[in-house]
Design a protein around this motif. Structure first.
Motif, PDB file in Angstrom:
ATOM      1  N   ILE A 183     -17.229 -25.640  18.634  1.00 46.70           N
ATOM      2  CA  ILE A 183     -17.023 -24.197  18.668  1.00 46.70           C
ATOM      3  C   ILE A 183     -17.627 -23.565  19.922  1.00 46.70           C
ATOM      4  CG2 ILE A 183     -17.506 -22.020  17.470  1.00 46.70           C
ATOM      5  CD1 ILE A 183     -15.488 -23.867  16.076  1.00 46.70           C
ATOM      6  N   PRO A 184     -16.832 -22.827  20.709  1.00 44.73           N
ATOM      7  CA  PRO A 184     -17.380 -22.089  21.860  1.00 44.73           C
ATOM      8  C   PRO A 184     -18.349 -21.011  21.368  1.00 44.73           C
ATOM      9  CG  PRO A 184     -14.975 -22.214  21.953  1.00 44.73           C
ATOM     10  CD  PRO A 184     -15.383 -22.672  20.583  1.00 44.73           C
ATOM     11  N   ARG A 185     -19.421 -20.794  22.106  1.00 39.09           N
ATOM     12  CA  ARG A 185     -20.417 -19.814  21.690  1.00 39.09           C
ATOM     13  C   ARG A 185     -20.789 -18.903  22.856  1.00 39.09           C
ATOM     14  NH1 ARG A 185     -22.012 -20.509  16.709  1.00 39.09           N
ATOM     15  NH2 ARG A 185     -21.529 -22.485  15.671  1.00 39.09           N
ATOM     16  N   ASP A 186     -21.209 -17.680  22.509  1.00 35.63           N
ATOM     17  CA  ASP A 186     -21.600 -16.727  23.546  1.00 35.63           C
ATOM     18  C   ASP A 186     -23.060 -16.947  23.936  1.00 35.63           C
ATOM     19  OD1 ASP A 186     -23.174 -15.597  21.540  1.00 35.63           O
ATOM     20  OD2 ASP A 186     -21.815 -13.920  21.185  1.00 35.63           O
TER      21      ASP A 186
ATOM     22  N   ALA B  62     -27.084 -19.245  13.068  1.00 36.52           N
ATOM     23  CA  ALA B  62     -26.928 -17.977  13.788  1.00 36.52           C
ATOM     24  C   ALA B  62     -25.727 -17.194  13.264  1.00 36.52           C
ATOM     25  CB  ALA B  62     -26.762 -18.235  15.279  1.00 36.52           C
ATOM     26  N   ASP B  63     -24.616 -17.891  12.983  1.00 27.06           N
ATOM     27  CA  ASP B  63     -23.422 -17.220  12.460  1.00 27.06           C
ATOM     28  C   ASP B  63     -23.651 -16.677  11.052  1.00 27.06           C
ATOM     29  OD1 ASP B  63     -21.773 -17.504  14.694  1.00 27.06           O
ATOM     30  OD2 ASP B  63     -21.139 -19.516  14.098  1.00 27.06           O
ATOM     31  N   ILE B  64     -24.353 -17.448  10.222  1.00 25.93           N
ATOM     32  CA  ILE B  64     -24.651 -16.995   8.861  1.00 25.93           C
ATOM     33  C   ILE B  64     -25.518 -15.745   8.892  1.00 25.93           C
ATOM     34  CG2 ILE B  64     -25.901 -17.578   6.738  1.00 25.93           C
ATOM     35  CD1 ILE B  64     -24.989 -20.465   7.117  1.00 25.93           C
TER      36      ILE B  64
ATOM     37  N   ASP C 212     -12.980  -6.156  12.200  1.00 25.24           N
ATOM     38  CA  ASP C 212     -14.240  -5.598  12.683  1.00 25.24           C
ATOM     39  C   ASP C 212     -15.416  -6.494  12.288  1.00 25.24           C
ATOM     40  OD1 ASP C 212     -15.618  -3.206  13.947  1.00 25.24           O
ATOM     41  OD2 ASP C 212     -16.674  -3.287  12.024  1.00 25.24           O
ATOM     42  N   SER C 213     -15.298  -7.183  11.173  1.00 27.82           N
ATOM     43  CA  SER C 213     -16.359  -8.081  10.703  1.00 27.82           C
ATOM     44  C   SER C 213     -16.432  -9.309  11.594  1.00 27.82           C
ATOM     45  CB  SER C 213     -16.099  -8.485   9.245  1.00 27.82           C
ATOM     46  OG  SER C 213     -14.838  -9.108   9.120  1.00 27.82           O
ATOM     47  N   PRO C 214     -17.555 -10.057  11.556  1.00 27.10           N
ATOM     48  CA  PRO C 214     -17.732 -11.222  12.435  1.00 27.10           C
ATOM     49  C   PRO C 214     -16.561 -12.198  12.372  1.00 27.10           C
ATOM     50  CG  PRO C 214     -19.795 -10.685  11.377  1.00 27.10           C
ATOM     51  CD  PRO C 214     -18.760  -9.789  10.755  1.00 27.10           C
ATOM     52  N   ALA C 215     -16.132 -12.657  13.534  1.00 24.80           N
ATOM     53  CA  ALA C 215     -14.942 -13.506  13.636  1.00 24.80           C
ATOM     54  C   ALA C 215     -15.155 -14.914  13.076  1.00 24.80           C
ATOM     55  CB  ALA C 215     -14.493 -13.609  15.090  1.00 24.80           C
ATOM     56  N   ALA C 216     -16.406 -15.332  12.908  1.00 29.07           N
ATOM     57  CA  ALA C 216     -16.669 -16.701  12.460  1.00 29.07           C
ATOM     58  C   ALA C 216     -16.031 -17.012  11.114  1.00 29.07           C
ATOM     59  CB  ALA C 216     -18.184 -16.942  12.386  1.00 29.07           C
TER      60      ALA C 216
ATOM     61  N   GLY D  78     -25.518 -17.533  21.232  1.00 27.06           N
ATOM     62  CA  GLY D  78     -25.301 -18.693  20.371  1.00 27.06           C
ATOM     63  C   GLY D  78     -24.359 -18.428  19.215  1.00 27.06           C
ATOM     64  N   LEU D  79     -23.605 -17.322  19.289  1.00 26.89           N
ATOM     65  CA  LEU D  79     -22.701 -16.954  18.204  1.00 26.89           C
ATOM     66  C   LEU D  79     -21.269 -17.421  18.466  1.00 26.89           C
ATOM     67  CD1 LEU D  79     -23.949 -13.295  17.561  1.00 26.89           C
ATOM     68  CD2 LEU D  79     -24.473 -15.338  16.197  1.00 26.89           C
ATOM     69  N   PHE D  80     -20.538 -17.612  17.403  1.00 30.08           N
ATOM     70  CA  PHE D  80     -19.119 -17.972  17.418  1.00 30.08           C
ATOM     71  C   PHE D  80     -18.379 -17.084  18.415  1.00 30.08           C
ATOM     72  CE2 PHE D  80     -14.809 -17.467  15.752  1.00 30.08           C
ATOM     73  CZ  PHE D  80     -14.460 -18.726  15.307  1.00 30.08           C
ATOM     74  N   ALA D  81     -17.634 -17.700  19.352  1.00 23.77           N
ATOM     75  CA  ALA D  81     -17.015 -16.912  20.418  1.00 23.77           C
ATOM     76  C   ALA D  81     -15.541 -17.254  20.613  1.00 23.77           C
ATOM     77  CB  ALA D  81     -17.777 -17.110  21.725  1.00 23.77           C
TER      78      ALA D  81
END
Length: 358
Positions: A160-163, A307-309, A230-234, A166-169
């Motif tokens: 998974i690509p991350r920003d 981090a995503d959780i 709008d909610s997190p894309a992960a 360290g979040l899902f990107a």
């Protein structure tokens, strides 16, 4: 009495027809064979036909219909108030007529909803069609399956690509574009899930969905799957898979959660495999059953997964409000009214299905 009925004859006939249709639904909804026939031969083809028209445009038609419906209700109330005020000697009569119109419109929508979606709650679901049923779960079984999914989510996280945080990107556009093929592998195992998927639609007013506590919904009126962007894309990929399960006529929320996890993990798409591992459902159940075992597996999580959780939890924490509470209470009541006896809590049954399957 006869004069009273005749004065509003058309409205009274409209009301009686609506009440008759609603009574038919309440009487015959327990006839499983009839419900299966209606879903297969009548309502599903009808929804597919409507959806084929609605998907000619990129925006959610149901969202526009909701806006128009809300505007009509407000306008009706305002116009009715003016008419009642001006009807000096006939205010009760004017008020009754206005109320009757509003009641008939509401019941028309309710009757239509029962036909296009309500009957699905009484037709065969995934468990009946597949022969796989949720069973009581032992803590040791729950632990083993949660440990398996901990390994799976950690492995999937590596692709998974991350920003910079360290979040899902992964872009939402990429997630939506890949959605039409994610059920292909699962349909080999469960052929009754086979159908031609269309790319779901992003909700225009997604923040409103967040305020209500929803990540997306399936609109039976238009056959559209609409997603909160709008909610997190992960967790968007697994939510899309969930709504596409509803597209297949599965009404049960817990069954759709389970199907979404299977479709995502078997899709061959690393983004969907990561989003739909099912770890969160299982981990939450293990937390209630055995706190030490939960902590052991939690400590093994990849930093990106954790981090995503945490990011997802922080997002939804900011939306906790009376609106969220009321909307969930209404949805809980709706689920129970259609025989989903566990209401919102029925979402937890996905854990029983996951343990039974794995």
């Amino acid at each position: 009495m006869k004069n009273f009925f005749s004065r509003y004859k058309k409205l009274h006939i409209w009301l009686l027809v609506l009440l008759f249709l609603l009574a038919l639904f309440l009487i015959f909804r327990t006839d499983r064979n009839l419900m299966n026939w209606l879903v297969t031969e009548v309502t599903q083809p009808m929804k597919d036909a409507v959806a084929s028209v609605c998907y000619l445009v990129s925006f959610p038609v149901i969202e526009i219909l909701y806006i128009l419906a809300g505007a009509w209700v407000v306008l009706h109330i305002v116009v009715s108030a003016v008419k009642i005020h001006r009807s000096k000697g006939h205010r009760r009569s004017a008020a009754y007529r206005s109320f009757l119109i509003l009641l008939c419109v509401v019941l028309t929508v309710a009757d239509w909803f029962c036909l296009v979606w309500g009957i699905n709650y009484y037709a065969d679901g995934f468990q009946e069609k597949s022969g796989l049923y949720a069973q009581e779960v032992e803590v040791s079984e729950l632990y083993r399956v949660t440990a398996y999914f901990t390994e799976q989510v950690n492995a999937a996280s590596q692709a998974i690509p991350r920003d910079k945080n360290g979040l899902f990107a992964v872009s939402r556009e990429e997630i939506f574009a890949a959605s039409t093929s994610i059920y292909e592998n699962l349909c080999d195992e469960f052929p009754f899930l086979e159908r031609q998927d269309r790319v779901p639609k992003p909700m225009i007013f997604s923040k409103l969905l967040s305020a209500m506590g929803f990540t997306g919904f399936y609109a039976g009126f238009t056959g559209e799957s609409v997603l909160n962007v709008d909610s997190p894309a992960a967790y968007l990929p697994c939510t899309i898979a969930h709504e596409l399960a509803h597209q297949r006529g599965i009404a049960s929320e817990q069954e759709c959660n389970f199907i979404a996890i299977l479709a995502s993990t078997q899709s061959g798409n690393p983004v969907y495999a990561y989003s739909g591992t099912g770890y969160v459902h299982l981990s939450n159940a293990l937390y209630r059953a055995d706190r030490e075992a939960w902590q052991e597996l939690r400590s093994q999580l990849d930093e990106g997964v954790l981090a995503d959780i945490q990011n997802n939890s922080a997002y939804w924490d900011q939306w906790e409000s009376p609106i969220d509470t009321v909307s969930n209470a209404i949805y809980d009541t709706m689920l129970k009214s259609y025989g989903q006896s566990d209401g919102i809590q029925s979402y937890g049954t996905v854990v029983d299905l996951l343990v039974a399957y794995y």
